[in-house]
Write an enzyme that holds these catalytic residues in place. Structure first.
Site, PDB file in Angstrom:
ATOM      1  N   HIS A 156       0.815  -1.226   0.000  1.00 19.15           N
ATOM      2  CA  HIS A 156       0.000   0.000   0.000  1.00 19.15           C
ATOM      3  C   HIS A 156       0.854   1.284   0.000  1.00 19.15           C
ATOM      4  O   HIS A 156       0.737   2.096  -0.916  1.00 19.15           O
ATOM      5  CB  HIS A 156      -1.001  -0.037   1.151  1.00 19.15           C
ATOM      6  CG  HIS A 156      -1.625   1.282   1.463  1.00 19.15           C
ATOM      7  ND1 HIS A 156      -2.484   1.916   0.589  1.00 19.15           N
ATOM      8  CD2 HIS A 156      -1.489   2.111   2.536  1.00 19.15           C
ATOM      9  CE1 HIS A 156      -2.850   3.070   1.119  1.00 19.15           C
ATOM     10  NE2 HIS A 156      -2.258   3.214   2.298  1.00 19.15           N
ATOM     11  N   GLU A 161       1.590   5.648  12.449  1.00 25.09           N
ATOM     12  CA  GLU A 161       0.223   5.265  12.787  1.00 25.09           C
ATOM     13  C   GLU A 161       0.123   3.780  13.176  1.00 25.09           C
ATOM     14  O   GLU A 161      -0.539   3.436  14.134  1.00 25.09           O
ATOM     15  CB  GLU A 161      -0.664   5.565  11.569  1.00 25.09           C
ATOM     16  CG  GLU A 161      -2.054   4.964  11.605  1.00 25.09           C
ATOM     17  CD  GLU A 161      -3.011   5.764  12.458  1.00 25.09           C
ATOM     18  OE1 GLU A 161      -2.628   6.856  12.897  1.00 25.09           O
ATOM     19  OE2 GLU A 161      -4.129   5.273  12.693  1.00 25.09           O
ATOM     20  N   ASP A 162       0.786   2.918  12.410  1.00 27.29           N
ATOM     21  CA  ASP A 162       0.548   1.479  12.557  1.00 27.29           C
ATOM     22  C   ASP A 162       1.652   0.678  13.235  1.00 27.29           C
ATOM     23  O   ASP A 162       1.482  -0.514  13.478  1.00 27.29           O
ATOM     24  CB  ASP A 162       0.290   0.855  11.172  1.00 27.29           C
ATOM     25  CG  ASP A 162      -1.002   1.366  10.562  1.00 27.29           C
ATOM     26  OD1 ASP A 162      -1.832   1.895  11.323  1.00 27.29           O
ATOM     27  OD2 ASP A 162      -1.170   1.245   9.340  1.00 27.29           O
ATOM     28  N   ASP A 204      -3.131   8.595  -1.097  1.00 28.38           N
ATOM     29  CA  ASP A 204      -3.470   7.513  -0.174  1.00 28.38           C
ATOM     30  C   ASP A 204      -4.925   7.084  -0.402  1.00 28.38           C
ATOM     31  O   ASP A 204      -5.243   5.907  -0.560  1.00 28.38           O
ATOM     32  CB  ASP A 204      -3.273   8.043   1.252  1.00 28.38           C
ATOM     33  CG  ASP A 204      -3.553   7.017   2.329  1.00 28.38           C
ATOM     34  OD1 ASP A 204      -3.317   5.826   2.074  1.00 28.38           O
ATOM     35  OD2 ASP A 204      -4.009   7.422   3.420  1.00 28.38           O
TER      36      ASP A 204
HETATM   37 MN    MN Z   1      -2.529   4.714   3.963  1.00 28.21          MN
END
Ligand code: MN
Length: 744
Positions: A60, A89-90, A148
């Site tokens: 991604h 974020e992840d 995105d």
């Molecule tokens: Mn993304």
């Protein structure tokens, strides 16, 4: 050691090679190395993590980076930020880590992107507000955010249908308009096409088929039209490409729905684009006008249909020359003329300024726009939802240009009034505005401006912002300024009123408690203490008889307000208080499953929205209002579109079961050529169809044309479509359309 299989690692590398091929052409070795470092870092950080589709997560961000490089043409800083955009974020890494490894610029952009992510299901309006605040820091954050979103839309297939509906609703509501405002036409179009595909799959398939069906005929018409132009331009030694601009499927579909026209009527319009290679040393504007003159030598132009966006570009930077001419088949054709440079801006908007450079764009219109937003954000206290509504006004509006007395130009949305322009120039000018002089004539504050007006604002020291201005103001900026002014005025009244009331109570030696206030409120028949204070503050209530009021013994006056909701047709009125206990609790609905619409719902009630009046068979969604009550809207209802985009946590999919017994009121509009016996032909058709009952007809004829409204009771869309088909066959009838609004 990677946690992925060999095949998956190969897939990751293929994807990365794709990105390298894209940037290899223009990045130097040093930049390529930095990108490589970012890839290795992100790849390790996301190792073993998968997307919903099952593929490795890292695919991604790499794909997003490829969009950033290929479709937006941005530089290394943006490509690296795109690769890293989901790391903070992840995973366990922080913005600080990114800063240490990749420097301040990349870290700032990643930080901006991280702040924008998060649970989209709750309040999207807040997201937009955040997004716009970031916009004023670095536009690249928004550009990467759009990339995105684009990749998420391209891969939406792997999500469940309800999620598809929500994501595409939000895309249509927020992201596509934003792309439009930034002038990113290619991305805006793709976002719209994809949203359309997932939101209305049936319509999408049908339209695709129709377009395919027309292709050959279309190509023939285009070639017949452009051949003489190409020949003439070649004779003049003008280098250019002439292309046929296909209308996007989404815009065809939108036109069909909002204007109630048929596919053929929309599709009938040809649009041609001439993109010329500008010669050096001659102004681009002159070259474009030369082409215009050659084209109009061949085909006569439609009077008043020449649009010059070169002399005065649109606020999003768009430059082009538009003319509508009469083509060889006796049809109007729109011709757009522009240079290659203008075409770049038309496709990529403000991103065109960043293309192939790694630096912020020069000062331009975008800065002015961003400044407007910043102003707006700083001045607005009201909730994000209201903000979103008003902001959209500015996103969509087409523009007019007016002049100040000194000849400065000001761009405003169409429909803007004197007050709007006053606030656009200066807050104080807005606050004190009493009218204006336009082209030497005096006009009131509510006067709607025309393109090209020269406006001189007239002020008075005694003027203050008026409540009624809100009814005609069109710009978000003016609206928020007036609201703020009114709010602070109201606050002053409230405070003054509170003091007066408290003093008066003390004077009468009554206790300063809630009960005392309640007595006063009841006496003046008011709703709450805020109303009491502000009316006292404004001098509407004088408190003269306070002594009498306070001496009265309080009676136990108890009024109960029922919240009455109207539920469905023929269901009568239900009072929530009389429902079985437990019914009111939310959570009875399984949001994952479509909500089934039955003729005799057993427990959970639903009602049909009054704004779009769906009937069984229509493509619908449900909005969960209070207490699990579901309101059914047509999918294409503007109100529903807004709800899907902004309150998607309350949206469920809905399906009709068999509907045969109940009838629903529906309205058809007919027009055509009047003739003797027409009305009886129409009514005969209706009476022959046993499943349909007529409530009323209204026919109007003038100059041999008729227009009529039929109000019918109908079971479902199947029966309705049969009727429409039959009516369309009647001699003299030109068009039959269903009208959602049953009221006027
Ligand atoms: Mn993304």
């Amino acid at each position: 050691m990677s946690l992925f299989t060999k095949a998956e690692i190969r897939q990751i590398n293929d994807c990365y090679d794709d990105l390298k091929r894209e940037i290899g052409k223009r990045f130097d070795a040093e930049r390529m190395e930095k990108v490589g470092k970012a890839f290795l870092f992100a790849n390790a950080a996301h190792d073993g993590i998968r997307r919903k589709s099952g593929e490795p997560y890292i695919i991604h961000p790499i794909a997003v980076a490829t969009v950033v490089a290929r479709d937006l043409g941005l530089g290394a800083t943006s490509v690296i930020a795109a690769i890293l955009h989901d790391v903070v974020e992840d995973t366990d890494y922080s913005t600080e880590d990114i800063r240490n490894l990749f420097g301040e610029n990349v870290a700032r952009i990643v930080d901006g992107l991280t702040k924008l992510s998060g649970e989209m299901d709750t309040r999207q309006a807040l997201t937009l507000k955040k997004m716009l605040m970031t916009l004023s820091d670095d536009v690249r954050v928004i550009l990467i955010k759009l990339a995105d979103r684009l990749h998420n839309m391209r891969t939406l297939e792997s999500l469940p249908p309800l999620k598809q509906l929500k994501v595409s609703g939000e895309t249509l509501y927020l992201y596509a308009p934003l792309a439009h405002r930034l002038g990113l036409y290619a991305i805006k179009n793709e976002l719209e096409e994809l949203s359309f595909k997932f939101k209305h799959p049936e319509d999408y398939k049908h339209l695709l088929y129709q377009l395919h069906d027309q292709e050959e005929k279309r190509n023939y018409l285009v070639n017949e039209f452009i051949a003489p132009i190409q020949l003439r331009l070649a004779e003049e030694g003008i280098e250019c490409t002439v292309t046929h601009r296909l209308k996007s499927m989404f815009s065809i579909w939108t036109k069909m729905h909002t204007k109630g026209v048929t596919f053929d009527e929309v599709y009938d319009l040809l649009a041609i684009r001439i993109i010329l290679k500008a010669k050096p040393n001659i102004s681009e504007k002159r070259q474009c006008f030369e082409v215009l003159s050659l084209v109009t030598d061949i085909y006569p132009p439609k009077p008043d249909r020449i649009r010059d966006w070169i002399t005065m570009p649109r606020a999003n930077g768009y430059e082009s020359l538009h003319v509508t001419v009469m083509g060889p088949q006796g049809k109007w054709v729109e011709v757009q003329i522009r240079t290659e440079r203008m075409d770049q801006i038309a496709e990529y908007g403000f991103a065109a300024h960043y293309r192939y450079k790694d630096a912020p764009a020069p000062e331009n219109e975008l800065d002015r726009w961003i400044e407007r937003i910043r102003d707006h954000l700083e001045n607005s206290e009201y909730d994000a939802f209201e903000f979103l509504d008003e902001f959209k006004l500015d996103l969509f509006a087409s523009e007019i240009v007016v002049f100040t007395p000194k000849g400065k130009t000001i761009k405003l949305p169409k429909g803007a009034t004197v007050i709007d322009v006053a606030y656009e120039i200066h807050t104080n000018l807005g606050n004190k505005c009493i009218g204006a002089k336009i082209n030497q004539k005096l006009v009131p504050p509510s006067h709607v401006l025309q393109n090209g007006d020269q406006v001189e604002i007239l002020t008075s020291e005694n003027q203050i912002p008026q409540q009624q201005w809100l009814s005609f103001i069109t710009t978000a900026k003016a609206k928020s300024k007036v609201k703020n002014a009114l709010r602070s005025e109201k606050k002053q009244h409230l405070e003054a009123g509170r003091e007066l009331v408290e003093e008066a109570i003390k004077k009468h030696k009554a206790p300063l408690v809630a009960n005392t206030i309640k007595k006063i409120i009841a006496h003046y028949n008011l709703n709450n203490k805020e109303q009491l204070f502000s009316e006292v503050g404004m001098g509407i209530i004088q408190l003269d008889d306070l002594g009498k009021i306070l001496s009265l013994k309080s009676r136990n006056k108890f009024i109960k307000y029922w919240n009455i909701t109207f539920r469905g047709k023929d269901k009568g009125i239900e009072i929530p208080g009389e429902e079985e206990p437990g019914e009111d609790a939310t959570g009875l609905l399984d949001k994952q499953k479509p909500f089934l619409l039955k003729e005799n719902p057993d427990k959970i009630a639903y009602s049909l929205a009054k704004c779009c009046n769906p009937i069984p068979g229509d493509d619908v969604i449900g909005y969960i209002s209070s207490g699990d009550h579901v309101i059914i809207h047509k999918k294409i209802c503007p109100k529903a579109e807004k709800l899907v985009a902004s309150r998607s946590d309350k949206i469920i999919t809905a399906e009709w079961t068999k509907f045969k017994k109940l009838s629903y009121l529906t309205r058809l509009n007919l027009n055509g050529f009047d003739r003797i016996g027409l009305v009886s032909d129409i009514t005969t058709i209706i009476s022959k169809l046993h499943s349909i009952n007529m409530r009323s007809v209204k026919f109007d004829t003038h100059d041999g044309l008729f227009e009529g409204d039929l109000f019918l009771y109908i079971h479902n869309t199947e029966d309705l479509n049969i009727l429409i088909g039959e009516l369309a066959k009647v001699k003299g009838i030109n068009k039959v359309t269903r009208v959602e609004n049953l009221n006027d």
